[in-house]
Motif scaffolding. Structure first.
Motif, PDB file in Angstrom:
ATOM      1  N   ALA A 103       0.822   9.763 -10.572  1.00 13.83           N
ATOM      2  CA  ALA A 103       0.855   9.435 -11.622  1.00 13.83           C
ATOM      3  C   ALA A 103      -0.341  10.551 -11.972  1.00 13.83           C
ATOM      4  N   TRP A 104      -0.825  10.936 -11.092  1.00 13.31           N
ATOM      5  CA  TRP A 104      -2.027  11.816 -10.753  1.00 13.31           C
ATOM      6  C   TRP A 104      -1.411  13.153 -10.655  1.00 13.31           C
ATOM      7  N   ALA A 105      -0.579  13.530 -10.238  1.00 14.51           N
ATOM      8  CA  ALA A 105      -0.094  14.431 -10.058  1.00 14.51           C
ATOM      9  C   ALA A 105       0.881  14.738 -11.053  1.00 14.51           C
ATOM     10  N   GLN A 106       1.413  13.745 -11.523  1.00 14.75           N
ATOM     11  CA  GLN A 106       2.044  14.195 -12.572  1.00 14.75           C
ATOM     12  C   GLN A 106       1.518  14.602 -14.862  1.00 14.75           C
TER      13      GLN A 106
ATOM     14  N   LEU B   2       0.653  -1.152  -0.119  1.00 18.63           N
ATOM     15  CA  LEU B   2       0.028   0.423   0.204  1.00 18.63           C
ATOM     16  C   LEU B   2       1.049   1.332  -0.076  1.00 18.63           C
ATOM     17  N   ALA B   3       1.905   1.472   1.096  1.00 13.75           N
ATOM     18  CA  ALA B   3       2.839   2.240   0.858  1.00 13.75           C
ATOM     19  C   ALA B   3       3.833   2.668  -0.842  1.00 13.75           C
ATOM     20  N   ILE B   4       3.588   1.418  -1.305  1.00 13.74           N
ATOM     21  CA  ILE B   4       4.156   1.901  -2.735  1.00 13.74           C
ATOM     22  C   ILE B   4       2.893   2.287  -3.496  1.00 13.74           C
ATOM     23  N   GLY B   5       1.715   1.842  -3.245  1.00  8.08           N
ATOM     24  CA  GLY B   5       1.331   1.542  -4.730  1.00  8.08           C
ATOM     25  C   GLY B   5       0.560   2.758  -4.015  1.00  8.08           C
ATOM     26  N   LEU B   6      -0.322   3.288  -2.853  1.00  3.77           N
ATOM     27  CA  LEU B   6      -0.791   4.549  -2.667  1.00  3.77           C
ATOM     28  C   LEU B   6       0.212   5.943  -3.256  1.00  3.77           C
ATOM     29  N   SER B   7       1.507   6.018  -3.002  1.00 10.56           N
ATOM     30  CA  SER B   7       1.994   6.777  -3.180  1.00 10.56           C
ATOM     31  C   SER B   7       3.310   6.832  -4.949  1.00 10.56           C
ATOM     32  N   ALA B   8       2.269   6.162  -5.703  1.00 10.53           N
ATOM     33  CA  ALA B   8       3.083   5.988  -7.009  1.00 10.53           C
ATOM     34  C   ALA B   8       1.910   6.334  -7.695  1.00 10.53           C
TER      35      ALA B   8
ATOM     36  N   VAL C 100       7.482   8.634  -4.255  1.00 13.62           N
ATOM     37  CA  VAL C 100       7.561   7.273  -4.958  1.00 13.62           C
ATOM     38  C   VAL C 100       8.271   6.303  -3.720  1.00 13.62           C
ATOM     39  N   ILE C 101       9.312   7.438  -4.216  1.00 14.51           N
ATOM     40  CA  ILE C 101      11.021   7.110  -3.152  1.00 14.51           C
ATOM     41  C   ILE C 101      10.405   7.614  -2.042  1.00 14.51           C
ATOM     42  N   LEU C 102       9.823   8.173  -1.155  1.00 13.39           N
ATOM     43  CA  LEU C 102       9.772   8.299  -0.194  1.00 13.39           C
ATOM     44  C   LEU C 102       8.907   7.070   0.039  1.00 13.39           C
TER      45      LEU C 102
END
Length: 73
Positions: A24-27, A14-20, A59-61
């Protein structure tokens, strides 16, 4: 004992998936606005590239948080 490992793996995913997904939305929003800005002012290329790269820190965080979850830091 096994359920703890499953929950830790799920939390890390979840930590990686939600940040990804957030990245994607921001980019997508920055990319659309950047394309419009570049059509009018081509000299903004470097600024737009920097603005597109900044959300990658999410994503890095997320990866760091996932590592901390999995390794128990």
């Amino acid at each position: 004992m096994e359920i703890e490992k499953v929950l830790l793996a799920f939390a890390a995913a979840l930590a990686i998936g939600l940040s990804a997904l957030a990245t994607a939305w921001a980019q997508s929003k920055i990319g659309a606005a950047g394309a419009g800005a570049l059509a009018e002012k081509p000299e903004l290329t470097a600024t737009i590239i920097i603005l597109i790269a900044i959300p990658e820190t999410m994503v890095i965080l997320g990866f760091v948080v996932a590592a901390m979850i999995l390794f128990g830091v």
